[in-house]
Scaffold this active site. Structure first.
Site, PDB file in Angstrom:
ATOM      1  N   ARG A  92       0.815  -1.205   0.000  1.00 50.09           N
ATOM      2  CA  ARG A  92       0.000   0.000   0.000  1.00 50.09           C
ATOM      3  C   ARG A  92       0.855   1.263   0.000  1.00 50.09           C
ATOM      4  O   ARG A  92       0.478   2.286  -0.570  1.00 50.09           O
ATOM      5  CB  ARG A  92      -0.940  -0.006   1.217  1.00 50.09           C
ATOM      6  CG  ARG A  92      -1.877   1.210   1.225  1.00 50.09           C
ATOM      7  CD  ARG A  92      -2.983   1.057   2.236  1.00 50.09           C
ATOM      8  NE  ARG A  92      -3.842   2.234   2.252  1.00 50.09           N
ATOM      9  CZ  ARG A  92      -4.800   2.483   1.374  1.00 50.09           C
ATOM     10  NH1 ARG A  92      -5.021   1.630   0.385  1.00 50.09           N
ATOM     11  NH2 ARG A  92      -5.535   3.575   1.456  1.00 50.09           N
ATOM     12  N   ASP A 116      -2.028  -4.781   2.595  1.00 42.19           N
ATOM     13  CA  ASP A 116      -2.849  -5.591   3.483  1.00 42.19           C
ATOM     14  C   ASP A 116      -4.316  -5.221   3.386  1.00 42.19           C
ATOM     15  O   ASP A 116      -4.681  -4.047   3.347  1.00 42.19           O
ATOM     16  CB  ASP A 116      -2.388  -5.406   4.934  1.00 42.19           C
ATOM     17  CG  ASP A 116      -0.998  -5.963   5.151  1.00 42.19           C
ATOM     18  OD1 ASP A 116      -0.637  -6.918   4.455  1.00 42.19           O
ATOM     19  OD2 ASP A 116      -0.291  -5.439   6.026  1.00 42.19           O
ATOM     20  N   ARG A 121      -9.546   1.610   3.597  1.00 44.23           N
ATOM     21  CA  ARG A 121      -8.468   2.580   3.774  1.00 44.23           C
ATOM     22  C   ARG A 121      -8.434   3.478   2.541  1.00 44.23           C
ATOM     23  O   ARG A 121      -7.542   3.385   1.705  1.00 44.23           O
ATOM     24  CB  ARG A 121      -7.120   1.869   3.974  1.00 44.23           C
ATOM     25  CG  ARG A 121      -7.041   1.073   5.258  1.00 44.23           C
ATOM     26  CD  ARG A 121      -5.621   0.637   5.559  1.00 44.23           C
ATOM     27  NE  ARG A 121      -5.149  -0.376   4.626  1.00 44.23           N
ATOM     28  CZ  ARG A 121      -3.893  -0.845   4.616  1.00 44.23           C
ATOM     29  NH1 ARG A 121      -3.000  -0.369   5.451  1.00 44.23           N
ATOM     30  NH2 ARG A 121      -3.535  -1.785   3.764  1.00 44.23           N
ATOM     31  N   PRO A 122      -9.433   4.344   2.387  1.00 39.53           N
ATOM     32  CA  PRO A 122      -9.525   5.173   1.180  1.00 39.53           C
ATOM     33  C   PRO A 122      -8.384   6.180   1.100  1.00 39.53           C
ATOM     34  O   PRO A 122      -7.761   6.525   2.112  1.00 39.53           O
ATOM     35  CB  PRO A 122     -10.877   5.880   1.352  1.00 39.53           C
ATOM     36  CG  PRO A 122     -11.099   5.911   2.839  1.00 39.53           C
ATOM     37  CD  PRO A 122     -10.503   4.632   3.354  1.00 39.53           C
ATOM     38  N   ASP A 124      -8.924   9.218  -0.163  1.00 41.33           N
ATOM     39  CA  ASP A 124      -9.595  10.490  -0.455  1.00 41.33           C
ATOM     40  C   ASP A 124      -8.892  11.681   0.186  1.00 41.33           C
ATOM     41  O   ASP A 124      -8.879  12.787  -0.395  1.00 41.33           O
ATOM     42  CB  ASP A 124     -11.066  10.435  -0.012  1.00 41.33           C
ATOM     43  CG  ASP A 124     -11.228  10.115   1.460  1.00 41.33           C
ATOM     44  OD1 ASP A 124     -10.585   9.166   1.943  1.00 41.33           O
ATOM     45  OD2 ASP A 124     -12.003  10.822   2.142  1.00 41.33           O
ATOM     46  N   ILE A 328      -9.181   2.275  14.877  1.00 40.20           N
ATOM     47  CA  ILE A 328      -8.577   2.671  13.604  1.00 40.20           C
ATOM     48  C   ILE A 328      -9.087   1.781  12.479  1.00 40.20           C
ATOM     49  O   ILE A 328      -9.595   2.263  11.463  1.00 40.20           O
ATOM     50  CB  ILE A 328      -7.039   2.586  13.682  1.00 40.20           C
ATOM     51  CG1 ILE A 328      -6.512   3.299  14.931  1.00 40.20           C
ATOM     52  CG2 ILE A 328      -6.412   3.162  12.411  1.00 40.20           C
ATOM     53  CD1 ILE A 328      -6.816   4.776  14.978  1.00 40.20           C
TER      54      ILE A 328
END
Length: 426
Positions: A92, A116, A121-122, A124, A328
């Protein structure tokens, strides 16, 4: 995919040295292409993510050499080119090339990053920051095209949520932009400070890192004069602390920054682990009776989400029921069914993890769904009687420096096999 084979049930002892922080390294390598000179990093962890990032660098004619923890990168002959999608999708953190390429060339084209799968987990907030600095962003069939034909300019950016990745990417784009960029509600992780220190030592003007407001005054050039030593990996350290408390008969960890681990070590102490904390090391003696605790993950300086999985097997050693709430990534629970295969009394209720005292674990065939889930299974395998086979062990190797060598140095019995069952080195 490789497998990790563990013969468990042995008490471990000895000492090891923690490597450089993975989460710093995977941002520092893309940041290196902003330099107008060759750069050098020291204490670089020997992990798969580093080697994949080197493949991406090579595709841009950026040559690199990695030997004995020292990584040399020469971006002076960099060219714009299509980045290898396989390497991009393998981790990522490849999204840091968005900010770095935008800062260097005022344009970037990348396939969507991989890594992962631990829940949404955008990116933006990254895109929002780039647009604020004058870039246009077009998403097309899994590809992100970012252009700033007139260059980037300073801007005021407010992060709607605290994001390490978006904070670092904003810094990378802003460091060579025209004017001053102010990033509000910025993340405060030590790895961000590490990246900013590297850039400032090359002539960048970044202030406020470690607070929630960061100011970046753009500069025309960045030139490296010294080797940058990467900070110790607090997640690797926390993983070994969990291991040491669970199966250790006296383990010392060197190359530690205790302040980076306070939220974690305070929980171990609350459990009853008798830590001896030095200036840059921690000794973990054989642990006596432990007590259940409650954990809630939070942005730094709170309890790190990356450590909720490695601590889970240790919680099974405690009397009572321990509770983990991951604020998170609430969906970061892939390790739970795998741990259950090994006999660990753990369950989930509406994204809350409950860990009960478990007298004995047994070896099993399990799968490492991602880096930290794999670390959790690895610790459980060391605790368990018999053999544990962890498939998809590449995920563990992505995040832990020379993991097999370090474990065996502590008198563990661990090795890696390829798909055909042949033992291989890391």
């Amino acid at each position: 995919m490789k497998s990790m084979i563990i013969q468990g049930g042995n008490r471990l002892s000895g000492e090891i040295t923690i490597g450089g922080a993975k989460n710093s390294t995977v941002a520092l390598i893309p940041a290196a292409i902003l330099a107008d000179t060759p750069v050098q990093f020291d204490t670089v962890p020997d992990i798969l993510d580093v080697h994949n990032l080197m493949i991406i660098l090579e595709s841009m004619n950026v040559h690199s050499n990695f030997t004995h923890g020292v990584l040399d990168i020469d971006p002076t002959q960099i060219i714009e080119s299509k980045l290898p999608s396989k390497a991009i999708k393998s981790l990522r953190a490849s999204y840091y090339f968005m900010g770095a390429l935008l800062g260097r060339f005022h344009r970037a084209v990348l396939t969507f990053p991989g890594g992962d799968n631990i829940g949404p987990r955008p990116i933006d907030q990254h895109i929002k920051a780039f647009k604020a600095m004058g870039a246009k962003v077009v998403e097309d069939h899994g590809t992100v095209n970012i252009t700033a034909e007139n260059g980037l300019h300073g801007a005021r950016i407010f992060m709607d949520m605290v994001s390490v990745g978006a904070t670092i990417n904003s810094i990378l784009a802003a460091v060579r932009a025209e004017g001053t960029t102010i990033i509000e509600n910025a993340a405060r992780e030590p790895e961000i400070i590490d990246v900013a220190t590297f850039l400032n030592n090359m002539g960048a003007k970044i202030r406020g890192v470690g607070t929630d407001v960061i100011r970046v005054e753009g500069v025309d050039s960045l030139r490296s004069m010294n080797t940058h030593t990467i900070i110790p990996d607090r997640i690797e350290a926390g993983t070994y602390l969990s291991l040491a408390a669970a199966v250790g008969d006296g383990i010392t960890l060197h190359n530690i920054i205790p302040e980076h681990l306070e939220s974690f070590t305070s929980k171990l102490i609350e459990m009853g682990v008798q830590l001896e904390i030095g200036e840059d090391s921690i000794f973990v003696p054989h642990s006596g009776p432990l007590q259940a605790i409650n954990i809630k993950t939070l942005p730094f300086p709170g309890f790190a989400t990356d450590l909720q999985q490695p601590i889970t097997p240790l919680l099974a050693c405690a009397r009572g029921v321990s509770v983990i709430v991951d604020t998170i990534y609430p969906q970061r629970i892939k390790h739970i069914p795998e741990l259950q295969k090994m006999g660990l009394e753990v369950s989930t209720q509406k994204d809350v993890i409950l860990v009960e005292h478990t007298r004995q674990l047994h070896g099993a065939k399990v799968q490492a769904g991602e880096i930290r889930a794999g670390a959790s299974l690895m610790i459980a395998g060391l605790m368990a009687e018999g053999q544990t086979v962890i498939s998809h062990a590449d995920n563990i190797l992505r995040g832990y420096d020379r993991i097999v060598w370090k474990l065996n140095r502590l008198k563990a019995n661990v090795h890696i096999e390829d798909e055909s069952g042949v033992e291989v080195t890391e």
